[in-house]
Design an enzyme around this catalytic site. Sequence first.
Site, PDB file in Angstrom:
ATOM      1  N   SER A 106       0.843  -1.190   0.000  1.00 18.12           N
ATOM      2  CA  SER A 106       0.000   0.000   0.000  1.00 18.12           C
ATOM      3  C   SER A 106       0.885   1.249   0.000  1.00 18.12           C
ATOM      4  O   SER A 106       1.725   1.412  -0.877  1.00 18.12           O
ATOM      5  CB  SER A 106      -0.960  -0.032   1.199  1.00 18.12           C
ATOM      6  OG  SER A 106      -1.953   0.961   1.072  1.00 18.12           O
ATOM      7  N   GLU A 203      -1.416  -2.590  -8.352  1.00 18.28           N
ATOM      8  CA  GLU A 203      -2.658  -2.976  -7.689  1.00 18.28           C
ATOM      9  C   GLU A 203      -3.300  -1.715  -7.122  1.00 18.28           C
ATOM     10  O   GLU A 203      -2.628  -0.733  -6.840  1.00 18.28           O
ATOM     11  CB  GLU A 203      -2.398  -4.011  -6.585  1.00 18.28           C
ATOM     12  CG  GLU A 203      -1.520  -3.540  -5.441  1.00 18.28           C
ATOM     13  CD  GLU A 203      -2.274  -2.836  -4.324  1.00 18.28           C
ATOM     14  OE1 GLU A 203      -3.486  -3.098  -4.151  1.00 18.28           O
ATOM     15  OE2 GLU A 203      -1.655  -2.017  -3.627  1.00 18.28           O
ATOM     16  N   HIS A 267      -4.192  -5.378  -1.849  1.00 20.78           N
ATOM     17  CA  HIS A 267      -5.092  -5.163  -0.716  1.00 20.78           C
ATOM     18  C   HIS A 267      -6.063  -6.318  -0.468  1.00 20.78           C
ATOM     19  O   HIS A 267      -6.753  -6.329   0.550  1.00 20.78           O
ATOM     20  CB  HIS A 267      -5.889  -3.875  -0.917  1.00 20.78           C
ATOM     21  CG  HIS A 267      -5.099  -2.627  -0.667  1.00 20.78           C
ATOM     22  ND1 HIS A 267      -4.204  -2.115  -1.579  1.00 20.78           N
ATOM     23  CD2 HIS A 267      -5.069  -1.792   0.404  1.00 20.78           C
ATOM     24  CE1 HIS A 267      -3.663  -1.008  -1.088  1.00 20.78           C
ATOM     25  NE2 HIS A 267      -4.161  -0.791   0.110  1.00 20.78           N
TER      26      HIS A 267
END
Length: 297
Positions: A106, A203, A267
Site C-alpha cells: 500500500s 494494484e 489489498h
Amino acid sequence: MLKPPALGKGDLICVIAPASPPEEAALDIGCRYLKMRGFKVRKTPSNFDMFRSYLAAPDERRKRDLLDALCDPNVDAVFCARGGYGCLRLLDLEPPPVPKIFLGYSDITTLHLVLNRKMVTFHGPMVASNFAEIDPFTEENLWQMLTAPKLCPLPHPDELPPPRTIYPGRCEGILCGGNLSLVAASLGTQYEIDTCGKILLLEEVDEPTYKVDRMLRHLYLAGKLQKAAGIVFGYSPTIFPQEEFFQLLGELAALKIPILYGLAFGHGTPKLTIPLGVLAQLNASEGQLSLLEAPVI
C-alpha cells in the site's frame, strides 16, 4: 541487486509505522503472532505517537525510526505496521549498507521504490493490518518467501477467480511496482519508478475506474507502460464498476506486451508476498508469474 539474509528463529524483527497510525490492539496481536513464530520483536516509538489523524508520528520521528531500524546491525528484518499515508513525507533516504528484509504494501510502495534501487524488498502483509487474522495461504507463502523461497510459479489461491490474460505472451524481467496511486505519484521526482525492461506490478483498491484510468494514462504519457517488458495487475475487486475496469484493461492490449490481471497480491485477501528487485518470468498466456532467482541468501 543486494539480497538480505533469510529469516530464522530467534531473529529480531523491528515493527515500524512509517505511514498512518496502527490500531493498538491489532498491533499487539500481530506482534504476539510474530513471537509465537519464534522471533524477537521490537516496536518503535512511532507506533504510539500519533500526529494529526493520518500520521503515526511527526515526520522526524517516523523517519528516525525507519533509518534506525534499517541501519541497526542487531535488527534482522523491518516489518511495517500498516499503510495509509505518510511515506511520501519521508524520502531523501539511502538504502542501508547491509540489506535486510523489508516488508509492507500500500503506502509502503513509496519506500519500496527508494530501497529497491539497491536491495530486494518484499511487497506483502503488514503486522497490524493482516497478522491479527492471517489466512493459511497468506501465512504459508509469507514464511516460505522470507525463510526458504522456492523457484516455482507463485501459487494462486483456490478461492479467487483464475488470473485473466489481457494480452498473451511470455517475458522475463526484474519485478518492480506496487500500489498504482503511489507509483503514479513518483513520476517527475528523483524517485520515479524505472520500468525499462522490467515486469511492472500494479494494484489498487476502492477507486472508481476513471481514477484508475487517469493514473494509468499518466504512466503511459510518462513512457512507463510501453517501456515495461510485461504488466501484472493484482486482484482488485473493489475498483468500480468492474465492467468498465476490465474494458480499461483491455485497451492496454494495444501495448502488445504480456499483461495479466488477477494475481493475488495487494489489498485483497489472501495475498502473496512478492519480492521486488528479483528476476522473474511472466507467462500471461497461462496466468503464471514465476521467480527465476531466490530473493534471500
